[in-house]
Motif scaffolding. Structure first.
Motif, PDB file in Angstrom:
ATOM      1  N   ILE A 129       9.069   4.216  22.871  1.00 36.20           N
ATOM      2  CA  ILE A 129       9.464   3.611  21.603  1.00 36.20           C
ATOM      3  C   ILE A 129       9.374   4.678  20.514  1.00 36.20           C
ATOM      4  O   ILE A 129       8.305   5.263  20.310  1.00 36.20           O
ATOM      5  CB  ILE A 129       8.540   2.428  21.253  1.00 36.20           C
ATOM      6  CG1 ILE A 129       8.535   1.429  22.399  1.00 36.20           C
ATOM      7  CG2 ILE A 129       8.978   1.766  19.965  1.00 36.20           C
ATOM      8  CD1 ILE A 129       7.473   0.382  22.259  1.00 36.20           C
ATOM      9  N   PRO A 130      10.470   4.948  19.793  1.00 40.79           N
ATOM     10  CA  PRO A 130      10.375   5.882  18.679  1.00 40.79           C
ATOM     11  C   PRO A 130       9.544   5.266  17.559  1.00 40.79           C
ATOM     12  O   PRO A 130       9.655   4.068  17.287  1.00 40.79           O
ATOM     13  CB  PRO A 130      11.823   6.067  18.232  1.00 40.79           C
ATOM     14  CG  PRO A 130      12.531   4.876  18.729  1.00 40.79           C
ATOM     15  CD  PRO A 130      11.814   4.407  19.953  1.00 40.79           C
ATOM     16  N   CYS A 131       8.697   6.063  16.929  1.00 38.84           N
ATOM     17  CA  CYS A 131       7.840   5.489  15.904  1.00 38.84           C
ATOM     18  C   CYS A 131       7.586   6.497  14.793  1.00 38.84           C
ATOM     19  O   CYS A 131       7.724   7.701  14.980  1.00 38.84           O
ATOM     20  CB  CYS A 131       6.517   5.017  16.499  1.00 38.84           C
ATOM     21  SG  CYS A 131       5.560   6.316  17.214  1.00 38.84           S
ATOM     22  N   THR A 132       7.266   5.975  13.627  1.00 41.90           N
ATOM     23  CA  THR A 132       6.949   6.788  12.459  1.00 41.90           C
ATOM     24  C   THR A 132       5.477   6.620  12.136  1.00 41.90           C
ATOM     25  O   THR A 132       4.975   5.497  12.141  1.00 41.90           O
ATOM     26  CB  THR A 132       7.787   6.331  11.253  1.00 41.90           C
ATOM     27  OG1 THR A 132       9.140   6.245  11.652  1.00 41.90           O
ATOM     28  CG2 THR A 132       7.664   7.303  10.109  1.00 41.90           C
ATOM     29  N   VAL A 133       4.809   7.722  11.879  1.00 48.59           N
ATOM     30  CA  VAL A 133       3.383   7.665  11.539  1.00 48.59           C
ATOM     31  C   VAL A 133       3.241   7.817  10.024  1.00 48.59           C
ATOM     32  O   VAL A 133       3.832   8.714   9.428  1.00 48.59           O
ATOM     33  CB  VAL A 133       2.609   8.775  12.261  1.00 48.59           C
ATOM     34  CG1 VAL A 133       1.129   8.644  11.983  1.00 48.59           C
ATOM     35  CG2 VAL A 133       2.881   8.733  13.739  1.00 48.59           C
ATOM     36  N   ILE A 134       2.495   6.909   9.420  1.00 52.38           N
ATOM     37  CA  ILE A 134       2.309   6.925   7.980  1.00 52.38           C
ATOM     38  C   ILE A 134       0.818   6.947   7.683  1.00 52.38           C
ATOM     39  O   ILE A 134       0.062   6.135   8.220  1.00 52.38           O
ATOM     40  CB  ILE A 134       2.990   5.707   7.339  1.00 52.38           C
ATOM     41  CG1 ILE A 134       4.501   5.907   7.392  1.00 52.38           C
ATOM     42  CG2 ILE A 134       2.535   5.499   5.911  1.00 52.38           C
ATOM     43  CD1 ILE A 134       5.281   4.758   6.914  1.00 52.38           C
ATOM     44  N   ILE A 148       0.855  -1.171   0.000  1.00 49.43           N
ATOM     45  CA  ILE A 148       0.000   0.000   0.000  1.00 49.43           C
ATOM     46  C   ILE A 148       0.899   1.231   0.000  1.00 49.43           C
ATOM     47  O   ILE A 148       1.980   1.201   0.567  1.00 49.43           O
ATOM     48  CB  ILE A 148      -0.920  -0.052   1.243  1.00 49.43           C
ATOM     49  CG1 ILE A 148      -2.021   0.974   1.173  1.00 49.43           C
ATOM     50  CG2 ILE A 148      -0.143   0.104   2.513  1.00 49.43           C
ATOM     51  CD1 ILE A 148      -3.014   0.771   2.294  1.00 49.43           C
ATOM     52  N   MET A 149       0.464   2.287  -0.700  1.00 51.29           N
ATOM     53  CA  MET A 149       1.270   3.503  -0.723  1.00 51.29           C
ATOM     54  C   MET A 149       0.804   4.454   0.368  1.00 51.29           C
ATOM     55  O   MET A 149      -0.354   4.438   0.783  1.00 51.29           O
ATOM     56  CB  MET A 149       1.160   4.182  -2.087  1.00 51.29           C
ATOM     57  CG  MET A 149       2.076   3.579  -3.130  1.00 51.29           C
ATOM     58  SD  MET A 149       2.170   4.582  -4.591  1.00 51.29           S
ATOM     59  CE  MET A 149       0.699   4.053  -5.424  1.00 51.29           C
ATOM     60  N   GLY A 150       1.713   5.308   0.810  1.00 56.04           N
ATOM     61  CA  GLY A 150       1.350   6.240   1.864  1.00 56.04           C
ATOM     62  C   GLY A 150       2.324   7.391   1.935  1.00 56.04           C
ATOM     63  O   GLY A 150       3.296   7.442   1.183  1.00 56.04           O
ATOM     64  N   ARG A 151       2.021   8.308   2.839  1.00 58.45           N
ATOM     65  CA  ARG A 151       2.920   9.434   3.064  1.00 58.45           C
ATOM     66  C   ARG A 151       3.398   9.396   4.506  1.00 58.45           C
ATOM     67  O   ARG A 151       2.630   9.145   5.421  1.00 58.45           O
ATOM     68  CB  ARG A 151       2.200  10.761   2.800  1.00 58.45           C
ATOM     69  CG  ARG A 151       2.113  11.065   1.326  1.00 58.45           C
ATOM     70  CD  ARG A 151       1.957  12.544   1.077  1.00 58.45           C
ATOM     71  NE  ARG A 151       1.827  12.822  -0.335  1.00 58.45           N
ATOM     72  CZ  ARG A 151       2.860  13.037  -1.144  1.00 58.45           C
ATOM     73  NH1 ARG A 151       4.101  13.009  -0.679  1.00 58.45           N
ATOM     74  NH2 ARG A 151       2.664  13.296  -2.413  1.00 58.45           N
ATOM     75  N   LYS A 152       4.699   9.653   4.649  1.00 58.02           N
ATOM     76  CA  LYS A 152       5.283   9.704   5.988  1.00 58.02           C
ATOM     77  C   LYS A 152       4.878  11.022   6.628  1.00 58.02           C
ATOM     78  O   LYS A 152       5.163  12.089   6.088  1.00 58.02           O
ATOM     79  CB  LYS A 152       6.800   9.607   5.853  1.00 58.02           C
ATOM     80  CG  LYS A 152       7.591   9.781   7.117  1.00 58.02           C
ATOM     81  CD  LYS A 152       9.050   9.494   6.838  1.00 58.02           C
ATOM     82  CE  LYS A 152       9.931   9.963   7.962  1.00 58.02           C
ATOM     83  NZ  LYS A 152      11.349   9.651   7.691  1.00 58.02           N
ATOM     84  N   LEU A 153       4.181  10.952   7.767  1.00 57.27           N
ATOM     85  CA  LEU A 153       3.716  12.185   8.406  1.00 57.27           C
ATOM     86  C   LEU A 153       4.758  12.751   9.347  1.00 57.27           C
ATOM     87  O   LEU A 153       4.801  13.937   9.610  1.00 57.27           O
ATOM     88  CB  LEU A 153       2.421  11.935   9.177  1.00 57.27           C
ATOM     89  CG  LEU A 153       1.204  11.590   8.345  1.00 57.27           C
ATOM     90  CD1 LEU A 153       0.015  11.383   9.234  1.00 57.27           C
ATOM     91  CD2 LEU A 153       0.912  12.680   7.348  1.00 57.27           C
ATOM     92  N   GLY A 154       5.605  11.888   9.891  1.00 57.34           N
ATOM     93  CA  GLY A 154       6.615  12.358  10.833  1.00 57.34           C
ATOM     94  C   GLY A 154       6.823  11.335  11.911  1.00 57.34           C
ATOM     95  O   GLY A 154       6.257  10.245  11.880  1.00 57.34           O
TER      96      GLY A 154
END
Lengths: 116, 215
Positions: B26-31, B8-14
């Motif tokens: 826990i460091p995490c990335t929201v997509i 699935i495609m997405g955009r990295k929000l930060g």
């Protein structure tokens, strides 16, 4: 950005009282040792409050058997059971690192007057 | 040809952090991923295509921005028009049909995924930053060569520099895939994936999140 803020908002603890540098607090921390859980209390003077959302921390200092001990706690960590505000101190700066160089009577902090 | 897996495609929000069950941050990335509609189904067996793949779209755009041939192609799915199209080569497209939505619900917390993105461009960089060379000493007679690569080859033999020798050049801004990225949370109501650690690319960068195992 709004979504990230929303995710962070969910994690924030609203039950922790407001305190600032110079205040004396008692931190009750949950500790898991050997599969058992207990609560450890740490009472001391707040040296600084590092503000932020989920990354907010605060530093507490106490002198234990003549040795200065400082602990940095994540403010919103689920492992902080509760924070008691013991007394409010009257200090003039937000980071009272000068306390590290003082000992004995000089290391006392005046409590805040009620009418302040 | 290695087949891709469903993705699935997405955009990295930060990035942010969440507290784990054991109290660690826990460091995490929201997509923000999907929903990605299937715009074309290619099946080596039934369609005239010579290979098997799914074409998915991401980010709706206005009809005005799509040119005529593209419009004709995308209209076949009976959906809106999409800015990004991506083909995922699969072993089998069974169970997937034209116009169907792929959403984050295909993933579950705890699952490991592959994340592909374009890394942040660092420009033309020397060997110390690009390849972690040590450089030369700061003193003891060293002059003007403190960050230089040193020798790049040998002698009369082979009298050339081997191909692939690590040298200065463009760093970043290339396709990078991270393997074994753990999914911490899936939020279908907001089309969000929360991944553990970091993924390639800047904020708002386009990423492709794929299942690790085929099928």
């Amino acid at each position: 950005m709004e979504i990230i803020k929303k995710i962070e908002q969910e994690q924030l603890r609203i039950d922790i009282p407001q305190f600032k540098a110079g205040d004396t607090v008692k931190v009750h921390q949950r500790i898991i040792e050997g599969g058992k859980e207990r609560i450890q209390a740490f009472q001391g003077v707040v040296l600084r409050v590092h503000r932020g959302t989920t990354n907010a921390t605060f530093t507490v200092r106490k002198v234990s058997d003549g040795v200065g001990v400082e602990r940095i706690y994540p403010l919103h960590s689920p492992f902080i059971e509760r924070v008691e505000l013991i007394s409010e101190g009257r200090v003039r700066r937000s980071r009272i690192y000068y306390l590290r160089n003082l000992k004995g009577k000089a290391a006392r902090i005046k409590t805040k007057n009620q009418w302040d | 040809m290695m087949a891709d897996t469903l993705g699935i495609m997405g955009r990295k929000l930060g990035m942010t952090r969440i507290f784990g069950d054991d109290g660690t941050a826990i460091p995490c990335t929201v997509i923000a991923a999907g929903p990605c509609p299937v715009l074309q189904v290619k099946d080596a067996a039934t369609t005239k295509d010579k290979y098997t793949a799914l074409q998915i779209g991401f980010e709706e755009i206005d009809e005005k921005k799509v040119n005529k041939p593209e419009k004709g192609h995308q209209a076949k799915a009976g959906r809106d028009y999409y800015r990004f199209l991506k083909e995922l080569r699969m072993d089998s497209v069974e169970g997937h049909e034209l116009g169907q939505d792929l959403t984050v619900e295909m993933f579950a917390p705890g699952e490991k995924v592959k994340v592909t993105g374009t890394s942040k461009g660092k420009g033309f960089q020397g060997v110390m930053k690009r390849w972690n060379f040590r450089g030369a000493p700061a003193s003891h007679g060293h002059e003007k060569i403190h960050r230089s690569p040193g020798s790049v080859g040998m002698c009369a033999w082979p009298s050339k520099v081997f191909k692939g020798k690590k040298m200065a050049g463009q760093m970043g801004n290339r396709k990078v895939t991270c393997l074994n990225v753990e999914i911490l949370d899936v939020r279908p109501e907001d089309n969000l994936l929360i991944l553990k650690g970091q993924v390639p690319g800047p904020k708002n960068g386009l990423v492709l999140v794929r299942k690790q195992n085929r099928g």
